[in-house]
Design an enzyme around this catalytic site. Sequence first.
Site, PDB file in Angstrom:
ATOM      1  CD  GLU A 256      13.456   6.326  27.280  1.00 38.76           C
ATOM      2  OE1 GLU A 256      12.915   7.174  26.963  1.00 38.76           O
ATOM      3  OE2 GLU A 256      12.891   5.458  28.204  1.00 38.76           O
ATOM      4  CE  LYS A 388       5.902  -8.130  42.427  1.00 42.88           C
ATOM      5  NZ  LYS A 388       5.450  -7.828  43.763  1.00 42.88           N
ATOM      6  CG  ASP A 464       8.970  -5.672  43.406  1.00 43.97           C
ATOM      7  OD1 ASP A 464       9.254  -6.046  42.286  1.00 43.97           O
ATOM      8  OD2 ASP A 464       8.285  -6.682  43.887  1.00 43.97           O
ATOM      9  CG  HIS A 562      14.284  10.128  21.630  1.00 42.54           C
ATOM     10  ND1 HIS A 562      14.216   9.001  22.563  1.00 42.54           N
ATOM     11  CD2 HIS A 562      13.368  10.937  22.570  1.00 42.54           C
ATOM     12  CE1 HIS A 562      13.388   9.012  23.684  1.00 42.54           C
ATOM     13  NE2 HIS A 562      12.881  10.267  23.639  1.00 42.54           N
TER      14      HIS A 562
END
Length: 574
Positions: A256, A388, A464, A562
Amino acid sequence: MDVRRRPVKPLYPSEHISSGEPLKPHNQDSSVKASDALPLPLYLTNGLFFTMFFSVMYFLLHRWREKIRNGIPLHVLNFSELVAMVSLIASVIYLLGFFGIGFVQSFVSKGNNDSWDVEDESPEQFIDRTVTPPPVRRNIPMKSVPVAEKTAQIITPFSSEDDEVVIKSVVEGRIPSYSLESKLGDCKRAAFIRKEALQRSSGKSLEGLPLDGFDYESILGQCCEMPIGYIQIPVGIAGPLLLNGKEFSVPMATTEGCLVASTNRGCKAIYVSGGATSVLFRDAMTRAPVVRFGSAKRAAELKFFVEDPMNFETLSVVFNKSSRFARLQNIQCAIAGKNLYMRFSCSTGDAMGMNMVSKGVQNVLDYLQNEYPDMDIIGISGNYCSDKKPAAVNWIEGRGKSVVCEAIIKEDVVKKVLKTEVATLVELNMLKNLTGSAMAGALGGFNAHASNIVSAVYLATGQDPAQNIESSHCITMMEAVNDGKDLHISVTMPSIEVGTVGGGTQLASQSACLNLLGVKGANREAPGSNARLLATIVAGSVLAGELSLMSAISAGQLVKSHMKYNRSCKDVTK
């Protein structure tokens, strides 16, 4: 799934793949053996020499005892004793040659075998490595092979020119793709063959997926199964981040645009304002199994037993046997009918700790099973952990490392570096991060983009990435201080799940990023301090990212930045 490193297994000659001829297992070899030359059957010969050995040993020991009693020198031998000595030597030579050599060879081969579970594989897959495989016959029509014979067909250790034969065998399903590493003994070559077989079977090109430049041995049995290459993610550096009086260059792996630049601007604003301060106020990984009883009363009885302080010490001893770093802290129970959820919390040293806490929980469940034989263990994870996935229990009770990080940004820094005003930032934070998130029904999402920074740092340091979900739980607070001139900003993150050992942290690139932060591996002097420091760095980086993005939004610069840094002009369809 239990994935372990398996021994390299040689295969049968590749010519049999082309011809379709079945092969006999190596242990059924019909070649002439030395034992065929014996005058008697082998079992009779062995029995004869065994009998001879023990008989002459008894005779000689008996004779030597008589000589010692009568004062006769032991080296003085009569004819019968001489014959006995010769028979003893002959039997020893035979027995040593028959049994000893095989034992030594098996001992040496075991010592050189780099495997954990050799016995898992069929002995039919082993052949003599000294036999030179015959040349591969090309362009021979494949014969139909009965299903019963296909399981016995495998090929010899491949040389480089045999890759085509192996690829065809994988495509046709005669060699399982998952077994290439164990059969070839070369992880990189296995990845190449698997990738090529996938391209042929799918008809899709994988030309842009690189293969070279990666150590495939390092992921075998640990990080990834059936690899076909690796992806490339750029790594940028934000900083220096001045945190608790120390400077850190923060690695961020992201695709990004603007993310690293924005975080870097936030780090600059914090640095020139005197730095940030972080405090880790909780450190406990959790696992919550679910068990079931015949009645809710019995479930409640176990709840009372587990939560009784008198029983906690016993359960701690049982739990802590799982690791020298695991230390049980508490057990929180919840009942749903006749089902009981027990949330175990423990410290895990420098490891993220999921495996460690799971082993400890299993120990306790085995112990409780003896005390409560009517307890039915439904699962070692009952989602009350919660791993998660967004969950209120993590937001309230915390999971992993709980950190708060704060900084006071000077008024002139807000104006010159961040290009905005203190009052504007405070108002935007209230309406966006607090009120807006509440209107959306957010759970742990009272922030601008904490997950952006958490994900980027996690990818760079081998964490992770799926645990970004709960690790990004964050509430960002802003307040005008010092008579409204300066800005006090803080982030509170109750469930940062990180480790500096295990998993992806041992990969070369991720290990280098951990080394850059000074938290590579385990801290032997103060176990757990490296993982705790990494958690505070994550929180400090989030603080910088929140500060910069909120400033860009309040100043109306978000879209402009952006459009400048986060747009691709490349036509990916070509």
